[in-house]
Write an enzyme that holds these catalytic residues in place. Sequence first.
Site, PDB file in Angstrom:
ATOM      1  NE  ARG A  71      -4.026   1.973   0.566  1.00 30.69           N
ATOM      2  CZ  ARG A  71      -4.388   2.919  -0.290  1.00 30.69           C
ATOM      3  NH1 ARG A  71      -3.794   3.018  -1.463  1.00 30.69           N
ATOM      4  NH2 ARG A  71      -5.363   3.744   0.020  1.00 30.69           N
ATOM      5  N   GLY A  72       0.916   1.939  -1.098  1.00 33.12           N
ATOM      6  CA  GLY A  72       1.836   3.053  -1.292  1.00 33.12           C
ATOM      7  C   GLY A  72       1.796   4.101  -0.213  1.00 33.12           C
ATOM      8  CG  ASP A  97      -0.298   2.077   4.925  1.00 31.11           C
ATOM      9  OD1 ASP A  97      -0.813   3.185   5.170  1.00 31.11           O
ATOM     10  OD2 ASP A  97      -0.908   0.998   5.041  1.00 31.11           O
ATOM     11  NE  ARG A 130       4.319   5.150  -4.055  1.00 34.82           N
ATOM     12  CZ  ARG A 130       4.159   4.110  -4.872  1.00 34.82           C
ATOM     13  NH1 ARG A 130       5.201   3.554  -5.425  1.00 34.82           N
ATOM     14  NH2 ARG A 130       2.962   3.635  -5.122  1.00 34.82           N
ATOM     15  N   GLY A 165     -10.793   4.224  -8.778  1.00 39.55           N
ATOM     16  CA  GLY A 165     -11.861   4.105  -9.758  1.00 39.55           C
ATOM     17  C   GLY A 165     -11.398   3.551 -11.090  1.00 39.55           C
ATOM     18  CD  GLU A 176      -0.611  -4.796  -6.592  1.00 39.39           C
ATOM     19  OE1 GLU A 176       0.042  -5.030  -5.543  1.00 39.39           O
ATOM     20  OE2 GLU A 176      -0.480  -3.747  -7.242  1.00 39.39           O
TER      21      GLU A 176
END
Length: 158
Positions: A18-19, A21, A23, A51, A85
């Site tokens: 999750r970017g 959190d 990246r 979306g 993913e």
Amino acid sequence: MASPSKPQKIYDVFLSFRGVDLRNNFIGHLYQALHQIGIYTFRDSEELKKGDQISPVLMKAIEESYIAIIVFSMNYASSMWCLEEVAKIIECKEQKNLTVLPVFYKVDPREVRGVRKSYQRALAKHESKFGKDSEKVKRWKEALSNAGNLSGWHLNDG
């Protein structure tokens, strides 16, 4: 008789995370460490827009990897991208022998496999959007359960 061709593996590792959190901290360090020792790693380089349909590029990258590292964090399940993913990763584990290595980053593995706490709240939001009996949400829950049952690393700090 010619044997059917197998999809070629391009990446050594596919990183699922999750970017928002991770990246700019844990994933950045992990990616650099893998890169420095010559491990060719797929990491999405830009935030995916809410979306949008899940990118065929991401699904193909999973199929073309030897190993998938899933870094579960508190907000992982709030992202439909991440859930797509993990579902694809588990599918490839079962059908294409993809090696899956979970990392539980400041989240208990029981929360992931049992869809509890932040994972339960996130899936409840997805159920309200897609319906309680949605096949998509059921597939995500099953994938989380399967991935959460794998042996991995539990990191709290440091």
